[in-house]
Design a protein around this motif. Sequence first.
Motif, PDB file in Angstrom:
ATOM      1  N   SER A   1       0.845  -1.208   0.050  1.00 23.36           N
ATOM      2  CA  SER A   1      -0.085  -0.057  -0.092  1.00 23.36           C
ATOM      3  C   SER A   1       0.886   1.325   0.031  1.00 23.36           C
ATOM      4  CB  SER A   1      -0.811  -0.016   1.187  1.00 23.36           C
ATOM      5  OG  SER A   1      -0.209  -0.001   2.191  1.00 23.36           O
ATOM      6  N   THR A   2       0.169   2.374   0.180  1.00 19.97           N
ATOM      7  CA  THR A   2       1.034   3.663   0.172  1.00 19.97           C
ATOM      8  C   THR A   2       1.891   3.691   1.522  1.00 19.97           C
ATOM      9  OG1 THR A   2      -0.919   4.902   1.021  1.00 19.97           O
ATOM     10  CG2 THR A   2      -0.544   4.773  -1.364  1.00 19.97           C
ATOM     11  N   LYS A   3       1.317   3.246   2.378  1.00 20.67           N
ATOM     12  CA  LYS A   3       2.011   3.169   3.789  1.00 20.67           C
ATOM     13  C   LYS A   3       3.083   2.099   3.994  1.00 20.67           C
ATOM     14  CE  LYS A   3       1.333   3.139   8.955  1.00 20.67           C
ATOM     15  NZ  LYS A   3       1.752   4.340   8.812  1.00 20.67           N
ATOM     16  N   TYR A   4       2.749   0.829   3.352  1.00 21.53           N
ATOM     17  CA  TYR A   4       3.978  -0.477   3.441  1.00 21.53           C
ATOM     18  C   TYR A   4       4.354  -0.539   1.988  1.00 21.53           C
ATOM     19  CZ  TYR A   4       1.769  -1.081   7.888  1.00 21.53           C
ATOM     20  OH  TYR A   4       1.181  -0.825   9.252  1.00 21.53           O
ATOM     21  N   VAL A   5       5.446  -0.263   1.715  1.00 23.85           N
ATOM     22  CA  VAL A   5       6.248  -0.344   0.279  1.00 23.85           C
ATOM     23  C   VAL A   5       6.987  -1.548   0.352  1.00 23.85           C
ATOM     24  CG1 VAL A   5       7.331   0.514  -1.310  1.00 23.85           C
ATOM     25  CG2 VAL A   5       5.566   1.918  -0.041  1.00 23.85           C
ATOM     26  N   PHE A   6       6.882  -2.791  -0.751  1.00 25.35           N
ATOM     27  CA  PHE A   6       7.828  -3.696  -0.832  1.00 25.35           C
ATOM     28  C   PHE A   6       8.870  -3.592  -1.740  1.00 25.35           C
ATOM     29  CE2 PHE A   6       5.349  -4.951   2.388  1.00 25.35           C
ATOM     30  CZ  PHE A   6       4.237  -5.884   2.341  1.00 25.35           C
TER      31      PHE A   6
ATOM     32  N   ILE B   1       8.170   1.352   5.863  1.00 18.36           N
ATOM     33  CA  ILE B   1       7.106   2.021   6.514  1.00 18.36           C
ATOM     34  C   ILE B   1       6.961   3.413   6.655  1.00 18.36           C
ATOM     35  CG2 ILE B   1       5.615   1.690   8.319  1.00 18.36           C
ATOM     36  CD1 ILE B   1       6.952  -0.703   9.294  1.00 18.36           C
ATOM     37  N   HIS B   2       6.215   4.027   5.805  1.00 21.26           N
ATOM     38  CA  HIS B   2       5.995   5.413   5.805  1.00 21.26           C
ATOM     39  C   HIS B   2       5.312   6.102   6.918  1.00 21.26           C
ATOM     40  CE1 HIS B   2       8.151   5.724   1.871  1.00 21.26           C
ATOM     41  NE2 HIS B   2       7.452   4.625   1.683  1.00 21.26           N
ATOM     42  N   LYS B   3       5.621   7.129   7.573  1.00 21.55           N
ATOM     43  CA  LYS B   3       4.930   8.118   8.468  1.00 21.55           C
ATOM     44  C   LYS B   3       4.606   7.213   9.347  1.00 21.55           C
ATOM     45  CE  LYS B   3       3.170  11.436   5.091  1.00 21.55           C
ATOM     46  NZ  LYS B   3       2.098  12.018   4.637  1.00 21.55           N
ATOM     47  N   CYS B   4       5.484   6.849  10.329  1.00 21.09           N
ATOM     48  CA  CYS B   4       5.145   5.781  11.200  1.00 21.09           C
ATOM     49  C   CYS B   4       4.225   6.537  12.402  1.00 21.09           C
ATOM     50  CB  CYS B   4       6.368   5.242  12.028  1.00 21.09           C
ATOM     51  SG  CYS B   4       7.618   4.371  10.809  1.00 21.09           S
ATOM     52  N   SER B   5       3.321   5.765  13.047  1.00 22.02           N
ATOM     53  CA  SER B   5       2.577   6.145  14.055  1.00 22.02           C
ATOM     54  C   SER B   5       2.457   5.125  15.354  1.00 22.02           C
ATOM     55  CB  SER B   5       1.170   6.318  13.647  1.00 22.02           C
ATOM     56  OG  SER B   5       0.526   5.013  13.338  1.00 22.02           O
ATOM     57  N   LEU B   6       2.072   5.365  16.433  1.00 26.42           N
ATOM     58  CA  LEU B   6       1.928   4.503  17.476  1.00 26.42           C
ATOM     59  C   LEU B   6       1.469   3.315  17.302  1.00 26.42           C
ATOM     60  CD1 LEU B   6       1.002   6.986  20.328  1.00 26.42           C
ATOM     61  CD2 LEU B   6       3.437   6.389  19.726  1.00 26.42           C
ATOM     62  N   ALA B   7       0.260   3.169  16.178  1.00 20.66           N
ATOM     63  CA  ALA B   7      -0.169   1.909  15.662  1.00 20.66           C
ATOM     64  C   ALA B   7       1.021   0.931  15.109  1.00 20.66           C
ATOM     65  CB  ALA B   7      -1.356   1.954  14.573  1.00 20.66           C
TER      66      ALA B   7
END
Length: 1135
Positions: free
Chosen positions: A296-301, A312-318
């Motif tokens: 996805s846009t957050k998880y790029v392989f 992992i883009h824009k890491c959050s507490l999740a």
Amino acid sequence: MPEPSKAVAKKEAKKEKKEEKKEEKKEVPPPHTPLPHRRHPPPETPDPDGLFLSKPQSVLVDGGKDVTAVARVDGARLPAKPSVRWFKGKWLELGIKSGARFQFKESFDKESKVYTFELHISKVALGDRGDYRCEVTAKDKKDSCSFNIDVEAPHPSDNDNVLQAFKRTGEAKGDTAGELDFSGLLKKREVQVEERKKKKDEDDPFPPEIWELLKGVTKKSEYERIAFQYGITDLRGMLKRLKKIKVEPKKSEAFVRKLDPAYQVDKGEKIRLAVELSHPDLPLRWYKNGQLLKPSTKYVFENVGLKRILTIHKCSLADDAAYECRVNDEKCFTEVFVKEPPVTIAKGLDDQQVFIGDRVVLEAEVSEEGAQVMWMKDGVELTREETFKYRFKKDGKKQYLIINEATKEDTGRYKIMTNGGESEAEVIVEEKQLEVLQDMADLTVQASEQAVFKCEVSDEKVTGRWYKNGVEVRPSKRIHITHSGRIHKLVIDDVRPEDEGDYTFIPDGYALSLSAKLNFLEIKVEYVPKQEPPKIHLDCSGKASANTIVVVAGNKLRLDVPISGEPAPTVTWMKGDEVFSAREGRAHLEEQKELSSFVIESAERGDEACYTIRVTNPAGEDTATLHVKVVDVPDPPQSVRVTPLGQDWATLAWEPPKYDGGQPITGYLLERRKKGSVRWVKLNFEVLPATTFTATRMIEGTLYEMRVCAANAIGVSQPSHNPQPFMPIAPTSEPTHLVLDDVTDTTATLKWRPPERVGAGGIDGYLVEYCREGADEGVPANTELVERCGFTVRGLPTGEELLFRVIGVNIAGKSPPATLAHPVTIREIVERPKIRLPRHLRQTYVRRVGEQVNLVIPFQGKPRPRVTWTKEGRALGEDVHTRTSEQDSVFFIRAAARAHSGQYQLRLQVEDMEDTATFCLRVIERPGAPRGVRVLEVWGCTAALQWEPPEDDGNSEVTGYSVQKADTRSMEWYTVLEHSRPPRCTVPGLVVGNEYRFRVFSENQCGASELPGLSANTARVPRPGLTLKPPKFQEHDFRSAPQFLTPLVDRSAVAGYTTALNCAVRGHPKPKVVWLKNQVAIGEDPRFLARHSQGVLTLHIRKPGPFDGGTYGCRAVNELGEALTECKLEIRVPQ
């Protein structure tokens, strides 16, 4: 044996006896028993404000045994099913360790509405001891509790009779020997100590998975982090044990380089997790907390050679979780820790002083939107449990604590705390002074008379409460409480002896009370009580008879039971085997004289039961039984689905509902709507007994939704869950106007038009088929659909007679075929060549220099003619291009020049037949300047001019001339004559005393010449006796400092409606404008839009809120000074 050794042996023996006595006192719990009660905690009562009915208890358990923690939650208080999470320590969630040792179980009791959650730990080790936490969440409600599990090493149980085994025998016993053989006892003790040490070394007090994490760790902080994560307090013992373990690195078949044990990243940043594989074709998957990750846009392989990278883009507490990389059966693990930046206080709290009953708003601004903060009062945290008094609000970066009606107890110091700062303010709540204008007076009344208490205070808006002997007085049929202006009255009609007492009026919000006494004059009359057995006056009275009452769910049920008896009997209601005594709520009891009522305000399915009423007094008792049956509408139908579809119809099928509401299903009602619409249309007005229905009269290509409702004698159920939207659709009609366009020895070209009816499904393309005359089966001519309405079939046998047909295809399928009426013979036909010269080329074709020349000349002829282009009998130049197709020839010049002018000829040839066509091209440009411009004569105010035509006419005829004049002093040119054809003219209207020059432009079809022809001499109109004396000119200084012509004006706006502030400023040079809010520059805030037009300044505030109020200013600055104007903006919140 030496004396010191004997003394040491005696001390050790005494110490061993004490340990054995302690072990005897301890009770070993059997395996698989929940929470052995070793510490015997006091029985826990349910927390009225919490969610737990019973919390897990702390426990002491021997190593190697199983332990179970149980928590029970009251489901009646929750709006939805709760979710539970178990933690060890502060933040280690045990859900990620679910497996053989950690097991989780949950159950629900429908009758008592109680949820039970269990945590089962198998074969506990010393590493499992520590503090645990159970957290329950249900929508906006949340509760947690803590407990402790302490683990002891197992003790041997076969040492109870150690001393009996070492008593001296009669043969070995002497006169001086003691009763026990201490030397043998000490030897045996040494053996036991060695066995204990050996067994202790064999026991593993640490969780087995911890050693995999400790391998390869070099930093001391990593050891401390892992020990804290698993609740290990003996860090030194863990490090000693790690040294004894022989690390044998196991070579992985899939991984060349695995993930690091842990990664750390700041919140909002990106992180890369990389592994290296041994072969590029190995399948690899990434998991987060056991859940498969997808790109996805957050998880790029990424795949770079043998490397596999997860970004992992824009890491959050999740994203703070455990990650796993799997290649077939091999795995590698890591943990990602997301570091959250501290939240600071940007604007602190302000002290406030208010009166009782006022609204208090404490406002603070933090550095991050939606940040978690803690509010405290006098060092005590304000939690959600006080929301009935305090209200917490977040608006962007601003945090609010709101006290709607302040009381004296709200005085104190309030503090807001974040993980990066804190701010404190003091709130003082003062009492308002109230003046008593008329006090109450004592009253003495007799029976059945009226008592009136009256008082008057200074404030008309003050409300208050009446009390009798400290108990609040409630209005009733006899007691009336009124408030009119400043006067408060308490009126008691039909005074009785129980009304005697002290009456007090207390104003709300004031430390003031007004009191008076009511005295009752009593006339005593002796009364001899009469006794009568109780009686229930119902047809179903008695234990043997029963009656059934049917009530519809949602309706009110009231069971009025007349009773009698002297003295008044005591009434007891029972629901099943349980006593029912509620006086308030949805189901409650009402008691009146000689009447007992059982009331259910809105009946539910759970109210269906057997109810018993029992009345008792000293003279006896009586009972009656009533059966209450609750009937309801049925549940929605199940498994609703749409089966076959057509052009304007669809069939819907479903299953009967699981619950029929206590009444048989009479049928079903169906509704339909277009997707996105809010209006449902009924499909049947009479109930349908079947479970299928075909809906018609729908629009093809429109998305529809359908739902079903079940009906019984009570009513109609809720609609079923909507199935997936569907679209009625059908194939197109056959293509139209199919004709043969061309035929050769091996090809045939067909053309057709689209079908008359395409439908909402559109048309995806066409299929072309052919067959020999007399054959039935067609041969497909194209493997892929043809989108345009034409196709050339290739590879056909020469001389064969073939039939062709075309079929349209869309999402619904194939259309009927369109077939040629007659077969086609595959043979090419010779056609004479002919050029179809366009009409605009039959005369001279004119273009300007630099323009593009693009001519398309169609022709016909079969087979394809041979095309030849020439220019006046010679071959074309290199900058002239041609391109020929089967039907036309293109003549192209990218940039036309004067040299391209001339006659061009096109020649077509087919075998011995030919055709030719000729057209003329002329390229033109602007002409040159006229020559020899001169002034021939000047008389009065008129001058005569003459010139010669230009040398270059631009390959186009000169159509005229334009003449301009200019005064030699100003040299400003004015046109005096346009489009003059002869090369001469006269210019009138000259001013006496001035001298003039003239210039002439030549014109043709392209326009005027670029350069004019200037006159060689001038024309002077003399004025005798006059001398020109020009006045002295002094330039005026227009510069000025900024000045506001119209200042800002105070105004008021309504919250949520866009408003604007206007003012006008003057200044030169143009001043720079800055808008201010509370003396701070607004900047580029998207909610504010500043406009500046002709000195009028406007600031638009988009949908302002209460926090947008304040003092706004406008500052104008230039090099000569500055000016400032201010106004106050009040934001009113509509009530």
